[in-house]
Design a protein around this motif. Structure first.
Motif, short mmCIF file in Angstrom:
data_model
loop_
_atom_site.label_atom_id
_atom_site.label_comp_id
_atom_site.label_asym_id
_atom_site.label_seq_id
_atom_site.Cartn_x
_atom_site.Cartn_y
_atom_site.Cartn_z
N PHE A 174 0.93 -1.47 0.13
CA PHE A 174 -0.07 0.09 0.17
C PHE A 174 0.61 1.28 -0.04
CE2 PHE A 174 -2.99 3.39 1.85
CZ PHE A 174 -3.85 2.44 0.93
N ARG A 175 2.34 1.50 0.31
CA ARG A 175 3.15 1.91 0.99
C ARG A 175 3.66 2.55 -0.89
NH1 ARG A 175 5.93 1.45 5.89
NH2 ARG A 175 5.02 2.55 7.77
N ALA A 176 3.96 1.79 -1.99
CA ALA A 176 3.73 1.89 -2.59
C ALA A 176 3.07 2.03 -3.99
CB ALA A 176 4.36 -0.10 -3.23
N ALA A 177 1.61 1.47 -3.58
CA ALA A 177 0.89 2.12 -4.30
C ALA A 177 0.22 3.25 -3.69
CB ALA A 177 -1.02 1.19 -3.67
N LEU A 178 0.26 3.95 -2.93
CA LEU A 178 0.65 5.98 -2.58
C LEU A 178 1.42 6.34 -3.46
CD1 LEU A 178 -0.22 6.03 1.27
CD2 LEU A 178 -2.09 5.74 -0.33
N ALA A 179 2.53 6.36 -3.16
CA ALA A 179 3.57 6.70 -4.31
C ALA A 179 3.88 6.35 -5.70
CB ALA A 179 5.23 5.84 -4.06
N ALA A 180 2.80 5.62 -6.23
CA ALA A 180 2.47 5.34 -7.80
C ALA A 180 1.91 6.53 -8.16
CB ALA A 180 2.38 3.75 -7.76
N SER A 198 -12.00 7.21 1.06
CA SER A 198 -11.13 7.64 1.63
C SER A 198 -10.41 8.20 0.34
CB SER A 198 -9.96 7.06 2.90
OG SER A 198 -10.64 6.69 4.02
N ARG A 199 -9.33 9.40 0.32
CA ARG A 199 -9.18 10.18 -0.95
C ARG A 199 -7.84 10.31 -0.93
NH1 ARG A 199 -10.94 15.48 -4.56
NH2 ARG A 199 -10.36 14.36 -6.55
N VAL A 200 -7.17 10.09 -1.33
CA VAL A 200 -5.77 10.34 -1.13
C VAL A 200 -5.14 11.69 -2.73
CG1 VAL A 200 -5.23 8.04 -0.55
CG2 VAL A 200 -4.82 8.37 -2.91
N PRO A 201 -3.59 12.21 -2.07
CA PRO A 201 -3.25 12.46 -2.82
C PRO A 201 -2.26 12.04 -3.87
CG PRO A 201 -2.24 13.29 -1.11
CD PRO A 201 -3.25 12.48 -0.62
N ASP A 202 -1.94 12.85 -5.00
CA ASP A 202 -1.44 12.26 -5.85
C ASP A 202 0.02 12.27 -6.01
OD1 ASP A 202 -3.77 10.79 -7.70
OD2 ASP A 202 -3.46 12.45 -9.38
#
Length: 589
Positions: free
Chosen positions: A138-144, A181-185
């Motif tokens: 999931f950390r990788a997904a947020l960074a991608a 939940s929304r995440v930043p690009d």
């Protein structure tokens, strides 16, 4: 007539004839899991070896002889993996290692080996619907970037509305609030939304992705190679989602399959392909000709009706599925009669055992649940400001319910501490509560208080710090005052104690293979009593199990009382009491 728990009683009327069977006897050479009694250990609350207030694997290992002596066949361990513990370990950051709070991977291997040496099998929890938000994936997904392979492991979607600032649909979280939940690009601008059917820190995994499927294949093999005998599968009905992601109506807490009621995130047909794949993996570990070597899957699937649940235990899928309809049944003979009959009908149709359960780490302990109002709303948590249930009534009914459950053919699960009659902690101060349900709902949802009350540390010794839970007075949740009188050392070897009752029930059940028995409703079954016979799997005896729900004592037919959940009244069965009665020789097979 000798009653194992309460001494001698008199003889009464003759026994009526036995009617047709509801459930036939199981094969005498059936594998171990078809009638196993499995004990659930909640690792944080079982035994603390180092005094930090949190239970751990060395503490579990040291207490395993207690479970051998109790008479269970296996243990199931709730999650012990690396986790930030936002949901008590059901938010897994690393499936192949042990959280330092609990010990090390070596400690897990010692536990498994010790259990096997004691004749106990070991099941571990598998949490495949979601990971922790701290999982490396999931950390990788947020960074991608959106559309990347990293994000494809989870369920990311563009938002609704002109600016994408609304969730993709109206799905709610089981724990309260919205399910997205929304995440930043990566550039910091508002981006996509991810699905979390539970807490925000538990992003749902995308089971349409082959990389995900291969990863969990490997996780299964990792633990099978270390000797585990099976897996309890968390949220087994939730892995696959309707890929149209439609808006929905109704409660997020149900997966009823009646027309128009199947929720798009629960019990989708695709889950069965996953479990067929897993079954093939587990079957690789079976030694040909040795049914004792079989590894098993048990589904936590909150699915209705019984026919839908039975699909999970077809011959090429899972071995067991918790019977939550039985757990949810109100204290009423008609309700129990219906769920028992329909469960056998559905499971027998696919050749699977029925797996009975009364308590676990997610529901009110049945020593409390059976004392609250049995009509209308029934809470999932009780607080200090709520009406307090009658502990004597709850314990009396809990003992009767367990005595009835353990007379039923099939498998059964026992939750830690229920063999002591431990009630829910119903007066826990709110500042102690840790369940994300409580913190997400702010006390406004029907499940607002959460599940902390059933997860309180065990009571081993009345006069020791933390009631013997550990060498210090620390406990991660407070123990209620009532636990002291119910501690193991206060019940061990005491005739009539709840601990002695469980030991007697389990010993008789194992000796005569009641889990493999044949069940028939008895003529005494009626509006105020639940009465059935179990002709034991070894073919040597027929036992009548009668539970009295009426206000007046019930008469028994001629026979020898084996066990009673409470004292009898001049040979009659008082209200909220269950008796096992061995019928005369003419009824034996």
């Amino acid at each position: 007539m000798t009653c194992a728990a309460y001494g001698k009683v008199g003889r009464v009327t003759d026994a009526p004839a036995l009617p047709d069977l509801v459930h036939p006897a199981d094969s005498p050479d059936s594998p171990w899991w078809r009638d196993a009694v499995i004990y659930q250990i909640y690792p944080r609350s079982w035994s603390d070896s180092d005094g930090d207030g949190i239970g751990d694997l060395p503490g579990i290992t040291a207490r395993l002889p207690y479970l051998r002596d109790l008479g269970v066949d296996a243990v199931w361990l709730s999650p012990f993996y690396v986790s930030p513990m936002n949901d008590a370990g059901y938010d897994v950051a690393d499936y192949r290692d042990i959280d330092p709070r609990f010990g090390t991977l070596h400690d897990a291997e010692v536990l498994i080996d010790t259990a096997h040496a004691l004749g106990l099998k070991v099941l571990v929890d598998l949490v495949p619907n979601h990971t922790s938000s701290e999982h490396e994936w999931f950390r990788a997904a947020l960074a991608a970037e959106p559309g990347s392979p990293e994000r494809a492991r989870y369920i990311f979607r563009e938002g609704a509305g002109p600016h994408g600032d609304l969730p993709p649909n109206n799905w709610r979280s089981v724990f309260g609030g919205r399910g997205w939940s929304r995440v930043p690009d990566p550039d910091g601008t508002p981006g996509q939304w991810y699905l979390h059917i539970f807490d925000t820190t538990q992003p749902d995994v995308n089971w349409e992705n082959e990389e995900v499927r291969a990863e969990y294949d490997d996780i299964l093999r990792f633990w099978l190679d270390r000797g585990v005998d099976g897996f309890r599968v968390d949220v087994a009905h939730g892995l696959v989602k309707d890929q149209t992601f439609p808006d929905t109506t109704g409660s997020m807490h149900t997966a009823e399959n009646a027309p128009g009621h199947r929720m798009p995130m629960w019990d989708q047909d695709g889950v069965h392909d996953i479990y067929r794949r897993w079954r093939r993996i587990l079957d690789e570990y079976t030694v040909p000709g040795d049914p004792d070597s079989e590894r098993i899957l048990c589904a936590e699937a909150w699915v209705q009706p019984e026919e839908a649940l039975a699909r999970y235990v077809r011959p090429d899928e899972m071995h067991q599925a918790f019977n939550f309809e039985f757990l949810d049944t109100r204290w009423d003979p008609a309700g129990y009669r219906h769920v028992i009959t329909e469960s056998y009908r559905s499971n027998d149709a696919v050749g699977a055992p029925t797996t009975w359960v009364l308590s676990n780490h997610d529901v009110l302990r049945h020593a409390t649940r059976l004392a609250v109002a049995q009509e209308g709303y029934r809470p999932n948590g009780i607080g200090a400001d709520d009406p307090q249930p009658d502990p004597e009534l709850g314990l009396r009914r809990a003992r009767a319910a367990t005595t009835m459950m353990l007379a039923l053919p099939g498998g059964a699960y026992v939750y830690q501490g229920e063999e002591l009659g431990l009630p829910e902690h119903t007066t826990m101060p709110d500042e102690w509560r840790q369940d994300p349900i409580f913190h997400r709902t702010k006390g406004t949802d029907e499940f607002a208080l959460g599940r902390d009350g059933c997860r309180v540390p065990m009571a081993w010794a009345k006069d020791e710090p933390s009631l013997g839970f550990g060498p210090s007075a620390k406990t991660w949740l407070p123990q209620p005052e009532a636990y002291a009188a119910l501690a193991v050392d206060q019940q061990d070897g005491v005739p009539g104690s709840t601990l002695s009752l469980y030991r007697d029930l389990l010993a008789y059940r194992r000796k005569h293979r009641f889990g493999h028995g044949a069940l028939a409703w008895h003529e005494l079954d009626g509006p105020e009593a639940l009465a059935f016979t179990n002709t034991s799997g070894d073919g040597t005896r027929t036992v009548l199990c009668l539970t009295n729900f009426g206000d007046e004592p019930a008469s028994l037919p001629n026979g020898d009382v084996i066990i009673s959940s409470g004292p009898l009244d001049d040979g009659r069965v008082p209200t909220d009491t269950t008796v096992w009665l061995r019928l005369p020789t003419g009824h034996d097979r």
